[in-house]
Write a protein that holds these residues in place. Structure first.
Motif, PDB file in Angstrom:
ATOM      1  N   VAL A  24       0.860  -1.183   0.000  1.00 46.15           N
ATOM      2  CA  VAL A  24       0.000   0.000   0.000  1.00 46.15           C
ATOM      3  C   VAL A  24       0.897   1.234   0.000  1.00 46.15           C
ATOM      4  O   VAL A  24       1.769   1.374   0.852  1.00 46.15           O
ATOM      5  CB  VAL A  24      -0.942   0.005   1.217  1.00 46.15           C
ATOM      6  N   ARG A  25       0.666   2.111  -0.984  1.00 42.89           N
ATOM      7  CA  ARG A  25       1.489   3.311  -1.133  1.00 42.89           C
ATOM      8  C   ARG A  25       0.631   4.562  -0.987  1.00 42.89           C
ATOM      9  O   ARG A  25      -0.528   4.583  -1.376  1.00 42.89           O
ATOM     10  CB  ARG A  25       2.182   3.319  -2.491  1.00 42.89           C
ATOM     11  N   THR A  26       1.247   5.603  -0.446  1.00 46.66           N
ATOM     12  CA  THR A  26       0.592   6.904  -0.335  1.00 46.66           C
ATOM     13  C   THR A  26       0.692   7.608  -1.691  1.00 46.66           C
ATOM     14  O   THR A  26       1.425   7.158  -2.579  1.00 46.66           O
ATOM     15  CB  THR A  26       1.264   7.743   0.769  1.00 46.66           C
ATOM     16  N   PRO A  27      -0.020   8.729  -1.882  1.00 51.03           N
ATOM     17  CA  PRO A  27       0.020   9.420  -3.180  1.00 51.03           C
ATOM     18  C   PRO A  27       1.428   9.820  -3.630  1.00 51.03           C
ATOM     19  O   PRO A  27       1.698   9.882  -4.830  1.00 51.03           O
ATOM     20  CB  PRO A  27      -0.858  10.649  -2.951  1.00 51.03           C
ATOM     21  N   ASP A  28       2.356  10.039  -2.689  1.00 49.78           N
ATOM     22  CA  ASP A  28       3.725  10.402  -3.078  1.00 49.78           C
ATOM     23  C   ASP A  28       4.602   9.180  -3.357  1.00 49.78           C
ATOM     24  O   ASP A  28       5.788   9.314  -3.629  1.00 49.78           O
ATOM     25  CB  ASP A  28       4.371  11.296  -2.021  1.00 49.78           C
ATOM     26  N   GLY A  29       4.015   7.985  -3.277  1.00 50.48           N
ATOM     27  CA  GLY A  29       4.741   6.760  -3.602  1.00 50.48           C
ATOM     28  C   GLY A  29       5.380   6.062  -2.418  1.00 50.48           C
ATOM     29  O   GLY A  29       5.904   4.956  -2.556  1.00 50.48           O
ATOM     30  N   ALA A  30       5.343   6.669  -1.241  1.00 50.59           N
ATOM     31  CA  ALA A  30       5.935   6.046  -0.060  1.00 50.59           C
ATOM     32  C   ALA A  30       5.118   4.822   0.358  1.00 50.59           C
ATOM     33  O   ALA A  30       3.898   4.782   0.182  1.00 50.59           O
ATOM     34  CB  ALA A  30       5.994   7.049   1.089  1.00 50.59           C
ATOM     35  N   VAL A  31       5.798   3.840   0.910  1.00 52.87           N
ATOM     36  CA  VAL A  31       5.104   2.640   1.380  1.00 52.87           C
ATOM     37  C   VAL A  31       4.403   2.954   2.695  1.00 52.87           C
ATOM     38  O   VAL A  31       5.035   3.391   3.665  1.00 52.87           O
ATOM     39  CB  VAL A  31       6.093   1.466   1.563  1.00 52.87           C
ATOM     40  N   ALA A  32       3.086   2.743   2.719  1.00 54.49           N
ATOM     41  CA  ALA A  32       2.301   2.928   3.938  1.00 54.49           C
ATOM     42  C   ALA A  32       2.242   1.625   4.733  1.00 54.49           C
ATOM     43  O   ALA A  32       2.221   1.638   5.956  1.00 54.49           O
ATOM     44  CB  ALA A  32       0.892   3.392   3.596  1.00 54.49           C
ATOM     45  N   GLY A  33       2.199   0.492   4.020  1.00 51.27           N
ATOM     46  CA  GLY A  33       2.111  -0.792   4.698  1.00 51.27           C
ATOM     47  C   GLY A  33       1.917  -1.922   3.714  1.00 51.27           C
ATOM     48  O   GLY A  33       2.030  -1.752   2.497  1.00 51.27           O
ATOM     49  N   ARG A  34       1.633  -3.073   4.274  1.00 54.43           N
ATOM     50  CA  ARG A  34       1.356  -4.274   3.486  1.00 54.43           C
ATOM     51  C   ARG A  34      -0.024  -4.771   3.878  1.00 54.43           C
ATOM     52  O   ARG A  34      -0.386  -4.740   5.062  1.00 54.43           O
ATOM     53  CB  ARG A  34       2.402  -5.343   3.785  1.00 54.43           C
ATOM     54  N   ASN A  35      -0.791  -5.224   2.907  1.00 51.56           N
ATOM     55  CA  ASN A  35      -2.146  -5.681   3.172  1.00 51.56           C
ATOM     56  C   ASN A  35      -2.389  -6.977   2.421  1.00 51.56           C
ATOM     57  O   ASN A  35      -2.103  -7.070   1.225  1.00 51.56           O
ATOM     58  CB  ASN A  35      -3.165  -4.619   2.743  1.00 51.56           C
ATOM     59  N   ARG A  36      -2.901  -7.956   3.127  1.00 52.26           N
ATOM     60  CA  ARG A  36      -3.267  -9.237   2.509  1.00 52.26           C
ATOM     61  C   ARG A  36      -4.768  -9.424   2.711  1.00 52.26           C
ATOM     62  O   ARG A  36      -5.250  -9.363   3.837  1.00 52.26           O
ATOM     63  CB  ARG A  36      -2.497 -10.388   3.146  1.00 52.26           C
ATOM     64  N   GLY A  43     -15.627 -18.961   1.535  1.00 50.09           N
ATOM     65  CA  GLY A  43     -15.866 -17.890   0.572  1.00 50.09           C
ATOM     66  C   GLY A  43     -16.883 -16.861   1.016  1.00 50.09           C
ATOM     67  O   GLY A  43     -17.218 -15.960   0.251  1.00 50.09           O
ATOM     68  N   CYS A  44     -17.351 -16.942   2.260  1.00 49.44           N
ATOM     69  CA  CYS A  44     -18.373 -16.003   2.747  1.00 49.44           C
ATOM     70  C   CYS A  44     -17.784 -14.718   3.334  1.00 49.44           C
ATOM     71  O   CYS A  44     -18.522 -13.765   3.560  1.00 49.44           O
ATOM     72  CB  CYS A  44     -19.250 -16.686   3.798  1.00 49.44           C
ATOM     73  N   VAL A  45     -16.475 -14.692   3.586  1.00 47.02           N
ATOM     74  CA  VAL A  45     -15.852 -13.563   4.267  1.00 47.02           C
ATOM     75  C   VAL A  45     -14.552 -13.203   3.563  1.00 47.02           C
ATOM     76  O   VAL A  45     -13.805 -14.091   3.146  1.00 47.02           O
ATOM     77  CB  VAL A  45     -15.562 -13.921   5.749  1.00 47.02           C
ATOM     78  N   LEU A  46     -14.296 -11.901   3.431  1.00 45.46           N
ATOM     79  CA  LEU A  46     -12.973 -11.427   3.037  1.00 45.46           C
ATOM     80  C   LEU A  46     -12.286 -10.948   4.312  1.00 45.46           C
ATOM     81  O   LEU A  46     -12.826 -10.100   5.032  1.00 45.46           O
ATOM     82  CB  LEU A  46     -13.049 -10.274   2.043  1.00 45.46           C
ATOM     83  N   ARG A  47     -11.106 -11.499   4.564  1.00 48.00           N
ATOM     84  CA  ARG A  47     -10.339 -11.126   5.753  1.00 48.00           C
ATOM     85  C   ARG A  47      -9.141 -10.293   5.333  1.00 48.00           C
ATOM     86  O   ARG A  47      -8.341 -10.715   4.504  1.00 48.00           O
ATOM     87  CB  ARG A  47      -9.864 -12.370   6.483  1.00 48.00           C
ATOM     88  N   GLU A  48      -9.036  -9.098   5.911  1.00 45.13           N
ATOM     89  CA  GLU A  48      -7.941  -8.173   5.636  1.00 45.13           C
ATOM     90  C   GLU A  48      -6.956  -8.216   6.793  1.00 45.13           C
ATOM     91  O   GLU A  48      -7.353  -8.141   7.951  1.00 45.13           O
ATOM     92  CB  GLU A  48      -8.506  -6.758   5.501  1.00 45.13           C
ATOM     93  N   SER A  49      -5.661  -8.299   6.474  1.00 48.91           N
ATOM     94  CA  SER A  49      -4.595  -8.237   7.481  1.00 48.91           C
ATOM     95  C   SER A  49      -3.607  -7.163   7.049  1.00 48.91           C
ATOM     96  O   SER A  49      -2.895  -7.340   6.059  1.00 48.91           O
ATOM     97  CB  SER A  49      -3.881  -9.581   7.596  1.00 48.91           C
ATOM     98  N   TYR A  50      -3.558  -6.066   7.805  1.00 49.35           N
ATOM     99  CA  TYR A  50      -2.740  -4.903   7.457  1.00 49.35           C
ATOM    100  C   TYR A  50      -1.609  -4.747   8.472  1.00 49.35           C
ATOM    101  O   TYR A  50      -1.837  -4.861   9.686  1.00 49.35           O
ATOM    102  CB  TYR A  50      -3.618  -3.649   7.458  1.00 49.35           C
ATOM    103  N   THR A  51      -0.399  -4.483   7.991  1.00 46.83           N
ATOM    104  CA  THR A  51       0.752  -4.250   8.857  1.00 46.83           C
ATOM    105  C   THR A  51       1.584  -3.103   8.302  1.00 46.83           C
ATOM    106  O   THR A  51       1.586  -2.847   7.096  1.00 46.83           O
ATOM    107  CB  THR A  51       1.661  -5.491   8.971  1.00 46.83           C
ATOM    108  N   THR A  52       2.287  -2.416   9.204  1.00 44.01           N
ATOM    109  CA  THR A  52       3.225  -1.379   8.780  1.00 44.01           C
ATOM    110  C   THR A  52       4.590  -1.673   9.400  1.00 44.01           C
ATOM    111  O   THR A  52       4.703  -2.452  10.358  1.00 44.01           O
ATOM    112  CB  THR A  52       2.784   0.032   9.230  1.00 44.01           C
ATOM    113  N   GLU A  53       5.599  -1.006   8.868  1.00 47.99           N
ATOM    114  CA  GLU A  53       6.963  -1.136   9.410  1.00 47.99           C
ATOM    115  C   GLU A  53       7.064  -0.589  10.830  1.00 47.99           C
ATOM    116  O   GLU A  53       7.959  -0.963  11.580  1.00 47.99           O
ATOM    117  CB  GLU A  53       7.964  -0.394   8.501  1.00 47.99           C
ATOM    118  N   ARG A  54       6.149   0.294  11.202  1.00 42.97           N
ATOM    119  CA  ARG A  54       6.182   0.923  12.523  1.00 42.97           C
ATOM    120  C   ARG A  54       5.465   0.094  13.592  1.00 42.97           C
ATOM    121  O   ARG A  54       5.312   0.534  14.723  1.00 42.97           O
ATOM    122  CB  ARG A  54       5.571   2.322  12.449  1.00 42.97           C
TER     123      ARG A  54
END
Length: 150
Positions: A24-36, A43-54
């Protein structure tokens, strides 16, 4: 003659464009995080897992309510954040929103809306906006571009 899959309708697949392993990148191209984003529960649920370097981490569960014909998202994170959204896909855009008490301004209602829009290059734009004047004006809380990890 097995049981029919309860979440096989086209409506249950409306958010599938978000499935994947993303940077995931911000408008200036910097990495905001990773999302899976993965399918769960047959198949009834979409599960999001978000992490950042911080060290920020959060997850959401996203599901289609066929009875009400609406999508729901429940988000929680490791900083005590919680967000519940509901909405629909309109055209190519998934838009989920909420209204509730403002966390730091007593007596003020905070509206939130998040839009996910698939882009022609295979990326997905997520635009999260908030309003404390009942939608007269909106402020960008987060603008991210999801790019598939190679």
């Amino acid at each position: 003659t097995g049981a029919e899959t309860p979440c096989a309708s086209p409506e249950h697949r409306q958010f599938d464009f978000w499935l994947g392993d993303w940077v995931v990148r911000t408008p200036d191209g910097a990495v905001a995080g990773r999302n899976r984003i993965e399918r769960e529960f047959d198949g009834c649920v979409l599960r999001e897992s978000y992490t950042t370097e911080r060290g920020f981490r959060g997850e959401s569960l996203n599901a289609y309510d066929a009875g009400r014909r609406v999508w729901h998202q429940t988000w929680v994170d490791n900083q005590g954040g919680r967000l519940q959204l509901a909405g629909r896909r309109v055209g190519e855009v998934m838009e989920l929103g909420s209204r509730g008490p403002h966390p730091s301004k007593p007596g003020i209602t905070l509206r939130q809306r998040i839009r996910w829009t698939p882009q022609n290059d295979g990326s997905v734009r997520q635009l999260w906006e908030t309003s404390d004047d009942d939608g007269a004006t909106w402020q960008v809380a987060f603008d991210g571009r999801y790019v598939r990890r190679r």
